[in-house]
Design an enzyme around this catalytic site. Structure first.
Site, PDB file in Angstrom:
ATOM      1  NE  ARG A 267      22.870  47.246  46.969  1.00  0.00           N
ATOM      2  CZ  ARG A 267      23.983  47.647  47.545  1.00  0.00           C
ATOM      3  NH1 ARG A 267      23.937  48.299  48.694  1.00  0.00           N
ATOM      4  NH2 ARG A 267      25.150  47.402  46.997  1.00  0.00           N
TER       5      ARG A 267
ATOM      6  CE  LYS B 201      24.180  43.647  47.424  1.00  0.00           C
ATOM      7  NZ  LYS B 201      23.483  42.894  46.343  1.00  0.00           N
TER       8      LYS B 201
ATOM      9  CD  GLU C 172      27.551  44.344  36.818  1.00  0.00           C
ATOM     10  OE1 GLU C 172      26.331  44.551  36.855  1.00  0.00           O
ATOM     11  OE2 GLU C 172      28.127  43.500  37.548  1.00  0.00           O
TER      12      GLU C 172
ATOM     13  CG  HIS D 143      24.034  39.972  39.168  1.00  0.00           C
ATOM     14  ND1 HIS D 143      23.637  40.926  38.264  1.00  0.00           N
ATOM     15  CD2 HIS D 143      25.292  40.328  39.552  1.00  0.00           C
ATOM     16  CE1 HIS D 143      24.598  41.833  38.118  1.00  0.00           C
ATOM     17  NE2 HIS D 143      25.626  41.499  38.886  1.00  0.00           N
TER      18      HIS D 143
ATOM     19  CG  HIS E 260      30.638  39.819  37.926  1.00  0.00           C
ATOM     20  ND1 HIS E 260      29.795  38.978  38.619  1.00  0.00           N
ATOM     21  CD2 HIS E 260      30.026  41.041  37.938  1.00  0.00           C
ATOM     22  CE1 HIS E 260      28.736  39.649  39.055  1.00  0.00           C
ATOM     23  NE2 HIS E 260      28.857  40.909  38.651  1.00  0.00           N
TER      24      HIS E 260
ATOM     25  CE  LYS F  58      25.923  49.339  43.569  1.00  0.00           C
ATOM     26  NZ  LYS F  58      26.843  48.237  43.424  1.00  0.00           N
TER      27      LYS F  58
ATOM     28  CG  HIS G 137      26.185  35.769  41.128  1.00  0.00           C
ATOM     29  ND1 HIS G 137      25.667  36.428  42.230  1.00  0.00           N
ATOM     30  CD2 HIS G 137      27.074  36.635  40.578  1.00  0.00           C
ATOM     31  CE1 HIS G 137      26.212  37.624  42.329  1.00  0.00           C
ATOM     32  NE2 HIS G 137      27.065  37.786  41.339  1.00  0.00           N
TER      33      HIS G 137
ATOM     34  NE  ARG H 280      35.069  42.519  68.031  1.00  0.00           N
ATOM     35  CZ  ARG H 280      35.796  42.581  69.139  1.00  0.00           C
ATOM     36  NH1 ARG H 280      36.203  43.742  69.604  1.00  0.00           N
ATOM     37  NH2 ARG H 280      36.089  41.469  69.787  1.00  0.00           N
TER      38      ARG H 280
ATOM     39  CG  ASN I  22      21.318  40.356  42.484  1.00  0.00           C
ATOM     40  OD1 ASN I  22      21.288  39.139  42.567  1.00  0.00           O
ATOM     41  ND2 ASN I  22      22.287  41.067  43.028  1.00  0.00           N
TER      42      ASN I  22
ATOM     43  CD  GLU J 170      20.057  42.549  47.297  1.00  0.00           C
ATOM     44  OE1 GLU J 170      21.174  42.978  46.970  1.00  0.00           O
ATOM     45  OE2 GLU J 170      19.696  41.374  47.124  1.00  0.00           O
TER      46      GLU J 170
HETATM   47  N1  LIG Z   1      30.368  44.894  45.395  1.00  0.00           N
HETATM   48  C1  LIG Z   1      29.597  45.086  44.344  1.00  0.00           C
HETATM   49  O1  LIG Z   1      28.576  45.793  44.403  1.00  0.00           O
HETATM   50  C2  LIG Z   1      29.951  44.451  43.044  1.00  0.00           C
HETATM   51  C3  LIG Z   1      29.312  44.877  41.874  1.00  0.00           C
HETATM   52  C4  LIG Z   1      29.691  44.296  40.663  1.00  0.00           C
HETATM   53  C5  LIG Z   1      30.692  43.338  40.643  1.00  0.00           C
HETATM   54  N2  LIG Z   1      31.301  42.989  41.798  1.00  0.00           N
HETATM   55  C6  LIG Z   1      32.433  42.035  41.769  1.00  0.00           C
HETATM   56  O2  LIG Z   1      33.472  42.624  41.029  1.00  0.00           O
HETATM   57  C7  LIG Z   1      34.312  41.587  40.523  1.00  0.00           C
HETATM   58  C8  LIG Z   1      34.645  41.864  39.076  1.00  0.00           C
HETATM   59  O3  LIG Z   1      35.340  43.082  39.010  1.00  0.00           O
HETATM   60  P1  LIG Z   1      36.248  43.439  37.758  1.00  0.00           P
HETATM   61  O4  LIG Z   1      35.507  43.142  36.529  1.00  0.00           O
HETATM   62  O5  LIG Z   1      36.769  44.787  37.993  1.00  0.00           O
HETATM   63  O6  LIG Z   1      37.381  42.325  37.858  1.00  0.00           O
HETATM   64  P2  LIG Z   1      38.878  42.373  38.445  1.00  0.00           P
HETATM   65  O7  LIG Z   1      38.936  43.056  39.725  1.00  0.00           O
HETATM   66  O8  LIG Z   1      39.352  40.972  38.351  1.00  0.00           O
HETATM   67  O9  LIG Z   1      39.649  43.271  37.391  1.00  0.00           O
HETATM   68  C9  LIG Z   1      39.693  42.864  36.065  1.00  0.00           C
HETATM   69  C10 LIG Z   1      41.123  42.633  35.552  1.00  0.00           C
HETATM   70  O10 LIG Z   1      41.609  43.885  35.095  1.00  0.00           O
HETATM   71  C11 LIG Z   1      42.830  44.203  35.744  1.00  0.00           C
HETATM   72  N3  LIG Z   1      42.802  45.652  35.897  1.00  0.00           N
HETATM   73  C12 LIG Z   1      42.001  46.391  36.694  1.00  0.00           C
HETATM   74  N4  LIG Z   1      42.192  47.685  36.457  1.00  0.00           N
HETATM   75  C13 LIG Z   1      43.131  47.782  35.498  1.00  0.00           C
HETATM   76  C14 LIG Z   1      43.725  48.861  34.806  1.00  0.00           C
HETATM   77  N5  LIG Z   1      43.354  50.110  35.014  1.00  0.00           N
HETATM   78  N6  LIG Z   1      44.657  48.579  33.888  1.00  0.00           N
HETATM   79  C15 LIG Z   1      45.029  47.294  33.614  1.00  0.00           C
HETATM   80  N7  LIG Z   1      44.476  46.230  34.218  1.00  0.00           N
HETATM   81  C16 LIG Z   1      43.532  46.477  35.150  1.00  0.00           C
HETATM   82  C17 LIG Z   1      42.859  43.418  37.015  1.00  0.00           C
HETATM   83  O11 LIG Z   1      44.158  43.177  37.434  1.00  0.00           O
HETATM   84  C18 LIG Z   1      42.133  42.145  36.569  1.00  0.00           C
HETATM   85  O12 LIG Z   1      43.042  41.295  35.924  1.00  0.00           O
HETATM   86  C19 LIG Z   1      33.535  40.301  40.712  1.00  0.00           C
HETATM   87  O13 LIG Z   1      34.089  39.591  41.771  1.00  0.00           O
HETATM   88  C20 LIG Z   1      32.147  40.770  41.040  1.00  0.00           C
HETATM   89  O14 LIG Z   1      31.463  39.846  41.841  1.00  0.00           O
HETATM   90  C21 LIG Z   1      30.955  43.514  42.983  1.00  0.00           C
HETATM   91  O1  LIG Z   2      25.144  46.387  44.425  1.00  0.00           O
HETATM   92  C1  LIG Z   2      24.284  45.526  44.244  1.00  0.00           C
HETATM   93  O2  LIG Z   2      23.322  45.415  45.013  1.00  0.00           O
HETATM   94  C2  LIG Z   2      24.380  44.595  43.123  1.00  0.00           C
HETATM   95  O3  LIG Z   2      23.613  43.643  43.043  1.00  0.00           O
HETATM   96  C3  LIG Z   2      25.418  44.849  42.098  1.00  0.00           C
HETATM   97  C4  LIG Z   2      25.890  43.621  41.354  1.00  0.00           C
HETATM   98  O4  LIG Z   2      26.364  44.055  40.092  1.00  0.00           O
HETATM   99  C5  LIG Z   2      27.043  42.910  42.050  1.00  0.00           C
HETATM  100  O5  LIG Z   2      27.547  41.912  41.206  1.00  0.00           O
HETATM  101  C6  LIG Z   2      26.773  42.386  43.423  1.00  0.00           C
HETATM  102  O6  LIG Z   2      27.966  41.978  44.047  1.00  0.00           O
HETATM  103  C7  LIG Z   2      25.851  41.206  43.421  1.00  0.00           C
HETATM  104  O7  LIG Z   2      25.317  41.119  44.673  1.00  0.00           O
HETATM  105  P1  LIG Z   2      24.971  39.764  45.393  1.00  0.00           P
HETATM  106  O8  LIG Z   2      24.288  40.225  46.631  1.00  0.00           O
HETATM  107  O9  LIG Z   2      24.069  38.991  44.476  1.00  0.00           O
HETATM  108  O10 LIG Z   2      26.235  39.057  45.664  1.00  0.00           O
HETATM  109 ZN   LIG Z   3      27.448  42.480  39.096  1.00  0.00          ZN
END
Ligand SMILES: NC(=O)c1ccc[n+]([C@@H]2O[C@H](COP(=O)([O-])OP(=O)(O)OC[C@H]3O[C@@H](n4cnc5c(N)ncnc54)[C@H](O)[C@@H]3O)[C@@H](O)[C@H]2O)c1
Ligand SMILES: O=C(O)C(=O)C[C@@H](O)[C@H](O)[C@H](O)COP(=O)(O)O
Ligand SMILES: [Zn+2]
Length: 383
Positions: free
Chosen positions: A252, A155, A197, A259, A277, A238, A263, A133, A256, A248
């Site tokens: 916040r 998130k 981004e 997105h 992404h 951010k 998305h 939890r 997006n 959000e």
């Molecule tokens: N939580 C949030 O606020 C938020 C914000 C933006 C995006 N996201 C999410 O993030 C994801 C995309 O993240 P991403 O672009 O990092 O993709 P990812 O995690 O798939 O990483 C990209 C690729 O690069 C590789 N990689 C990572 N670091 C490396 C390094 N230092 N050297 C060599 N290879 C490396 C990974 O293995 C992968 O193949 C999506 O799912 C998106 O929805 C979340």
């Molecule tokens: O942190 C946030 O808030 C964002 O919207 C950052 C985005 O870049 C990210 O891709 C986020 O995961 C999108 O949020 P979602 O709520 O649309 O899934």
């Molecule tokens: Zn994003």
């Protein structure tokens, strides 16, 4: 927007704070931080067991540095390694991660450490939110995207066949360690994806930053001080938004930008390597500006400038840039209808009055979105 003051520490390390009361945390940015992870984490949780969630690519390159650093600081690491790529944000892989963390006896006073890109961060963060939890977690982002965006703000989650990030939780990390040196091993396509981004922060409300990126993007790609400055500026933006609207309920949503379209396209492409992404966000941002221009909200020249910059760095800006088949316009509209900003069926988009002048547009006419998408697919009469 007022940005949190950045503290520059010796040895090129910049530190920012995400202010969230008793859940506030530091973002530390600079080279060489993987080797300091143990000391910095042990200062927060001495003697903790640490479940390191990472993917195969990152494990091959960077896991041993982190493990050694943790052990040297008296922490007890256990790695849980998943396959790279967006498909790992799934129930099946979440189960695998939770099993691995339970087998490692990660207890409530222990930690989960996300070592990787945004996929690992979102997955590990959600696992940490659910495990017993809720256990604390540390973000050690290794992609540009994760260093400027996904590691900050709490998130977490996975995808569903109904759409992107539809299952998850807000769960803030207790520390973010962004080692800028690890970006040297990141493939160029992934770096570009993360850059979308970075550009987003300029387009939302920081026109001078966008102009700086137009001049300096090659230095940002090349590494060195410009890259660190771009990461720190992004994190400061951010952190400021998250501090004033953690869950959000208001502002916040500006994060997006790009997105809602993005998305839907990512889901339409099956969460595959066909469309990363950040690439989806680049197309989505170009579309948000073209849609704003088509609605008479922003100058067509601004929409052209946005697309020109994204193209210059090698990012896609149009649906036609996505290889392979996509759902038809009705299919994309169905995916857009699952967006988390939808309320009682009403669509919300982030639109713009100009570069750095984005705003939240509620109750956007679905017919206008539909005909815009049709025009875009037909090649587009828009700028
Ligand atoms: N939580 C949030 O606020 C938020 C914000 C933006 C995006 N996201 C999410 O993030 C994801 C995309 O993240 P991403 O672009 O990092 O993709 P990812 O995690 O798939 O990483 C990209 C690729 O690069 C590789 N990689 C990572 N670091 C490396 C390094 N230092 N050297 C060599 N290879 C490396 C990974 O293995 C992968 O193949 C999506 O799912 C998106 O929805 C979340
Ligand atoms: O942190 C946030 O808030 C964002 O919207 C950052 C985005 O870049 C990210 O891709 C986020 O995961 C999108 O949020 P979602 O709520 O649309 O899934
Ligand atoms: Zn994003």
């Amino acid at each position: 927007m007022p940005l949190p003051a950045a503290t520059t520490l010796p040895s090129d390390v910049t530190q920012l704070r995400v202010g969230l009361g008793d859940r506030s945390y530091d973002i530390v940015i600079g080279p060489g931080l993987l080797a300091q992870a143990g000391a910095r984490i042990a200062a927060l949780r001495p003697g903790a067991r640490v479940g390191i969630v990472t993917d195969r690519n990152v494990a091959e390159r960077h896991l041993s540095t982190v493990e050694e650093s943790l052990r040297a600081a008296g922490l007890v690491p256990t790695p849980v390694i998943v396959e790279p790529g967006e498909k790992s944000k799934s129930f099946a892989v979440l189960e695998q991660v939770l099993d691995g963390l339970l087998a490692a006896r990660i207890e409530r006073r222990d930690l989960v450490l996300a070592l990787g890109g945004g996929v690992v961060g979102d997955l590990a963060g959600f696992a940490a939110a659910a495990l017993r939890r809720g256990v604390d977690f540390v973000q050690v982002p290794t992609s540009l995207l994760a260093q400027v965006d996904s590691s900050v703000g709490g998130k977490t989650g996975i995808n569903s066949r109904h759409g992107k990030n539809l299952i998850g939780a807000f769960h803030q990390p207790i520390l973010v360690l962004a080692d800028t040196g690890v970006l040297d091993t990141l493939p160029l396509r992934e770096f570009r994806s993360g850059y979308a981004e970075v550009a987003k922060y300029g387009l939302i409300d920081n026109a001078p930053f966008f102009t700086w990126l137009e001049r300096k993007w090659q230095d940002v790609f090349g590494g060195g001080p410009a890259r660190i400055e771009a990461i720190a500026t992004s994190c400061a933006s951010k952190a400021a938004v998250v501090s004033r609207d953690e869950k959000e309920t208001g502002d916040r949503a500006l994060l997006n930008l790009g997105h809602t379209f993005g998305h839907a396209l990512e889901a339409g492409a099956g969460f595959s390597q066909r469309l990363l992404h950040g690439e989806a966000v680049a197309i989505g941002m170009a579309q948000a500006f073209r849609f704003s221009a088509a609605q008479g909200l922003c100058a067509a020249t601004d929409a052209e400038r946005v697309a020109a910059h994204l193209k210059a760095v090698g990012l896609p800006t149009r649906i036609a840039d996505i290889p392979g088949e996509l759902p038809d316009t009705d299919g994309l509209m169905d995916l857009i209808a699952q967006d988390k900003k939808v309320s009682r069926g009403a669509l919300t988009f982030i639109l713009a009055r100009g570069i750095g002048q984005s705003f939240i547009a509620r109750d956007v006419d679905p017919a206008a979105v539909r005909s815009f998408l049709e025009a875009e697919r037909a090649g587009g009469a828009h700028p």
